[in-house]
Design an enzyme around this catalytic site. Sequence first.
Site, short mmCIF file in Angstrom:
data_model
loop_
_atom_site.label_atom_id
_atom_site.label_comp_id
_atom_site.label_asym_id
_atom_site.label_seq_id
_atom_site.Cartn_x
_atom_site.Cartn_y
_atom_site.Cartn_z
N PRO A 87 35.46 -22.90 -41.44
CG PRO A 87 34.77 -20.94 -42.64
CD PRO A 87 35.79 -21.48 -41.92
CD GLU A 114 39.56 -13.08 -47.27
OE1 GLU A 114 39.06 -13.77 -48.18
OE2 GLU A 114 39.35 -12.15 -46.28
NE ARG A 152 28.27 -29.21 -20.78
CZ ARG A 152 27.20 -30.00 -20.94
NH1 ARG A 152 27.36 -31.01 -21.95
NH2 ARG A 152 26.32 -30.17 -20.12
CG ASP A 167 24.09 -32.50 -21.52
OD1 ASP A 167 23.62 -32.04 -20.54
OD2 ASP A 167 25.19 -32.70 -21.87
N1 ADE Z 1 36.29 -20.07 -38.80
C1 ADE Z 1 35.63 -19.22 -39.44
N2 ADE Z 1 34.41 -19.63 -39.37
C2 ADE Z 1 34.28 -20.95 -38.81
C3 ADE Z 1 33.18 -21.80 -38.49
N3 ADE Z 1 32.05 -21.78 -39.00
N4 ADE Z 1 33.64 -22.90 -37.88
C4 ADE Z 1 34.98 -23.24 -37.30
N5 ADE Z 1 35.99 -22.26 -37.66
C5 ADE Z 1 35.40 -21.01 -38.18
#
Ligand code: ADE
Length: 244
Positions: A87, A114, A152, A167
């Site tokens: 994230p 974590e 794709r 697209d």
């Molecule tokens: N791992 C945990 N959350 C994630 C996300 N939002 N994007 C990519 N990998 C992740």
Amino acid sequence: MKIEVLTLFPDMFSAVMSQSMMWKARDRGLLDFQARDIRDFTQDKHRQVDDTPYGGGGGMILKPDVLVRAVESVKGDADTPVILLSPQGRKLTHEVAAELSRLPRLILVCGRYEGVDERVRELAIGDEISIGDYVLTGGELAAMVLIDAVVRLIPGVLGAAGAQHRDSHAQGLLEGPHYTRPPEFRGLGVPDVLTSGRHAEVDRWRRKQSLKRTWQRRPDLLTSADLSDDDRAYLAQLDAGDAE
Ligand code: ADE
């Protein structure tokens, strides 16, 4: 393209990678996919992949020795991009997918628990990608989203009928509505222009619908979209409330 994924859950990829377009891409020899189990790169008898964080705080952290060994042995001497799904990465967009689709080989690393020991980032990761501002329990689903979006776009994967250039997002705009048979369904018809056979008019109508949908739902995209004078004139009409 060759894609290798390092994961603690290789079986998660089986269904997605053995059906529909992903399977066709593999079957046509356009994609060589392998999911590798990080645990196979442990060297202790417990096959331990994670440990508690220094400083406390709970949760488990993927161990640097195992993960760096895994990346190095999959990568070999090649100059292949190694991407961590997390994230904290740069956000996956159409442009990022298009950029990755031009590469011959990718290594994707799925984090879990974590997170990963920071030294893995320093020693073995070249890029970090997030699929959105929310937290998944691991990188596997994110890796599958990335793979789908990238594969794709490889020429030949969607066949001659593929219309990736149209697209949503491919031109910085959302796509307009689509219709198929029957011509009337529960009292709702199909716009006449689509059955008129006049292709230039259909193209103009589609462009306007695409602009309108973007203007309604994602006006933020309009600031960076590639717009013609006609497009701008139509958007001005929408702003003034006098467009059809
Ligand atoms: N791992 C945990 N959350 C994630 C996300 N939002 N994007 C990519 N990998 C992740």
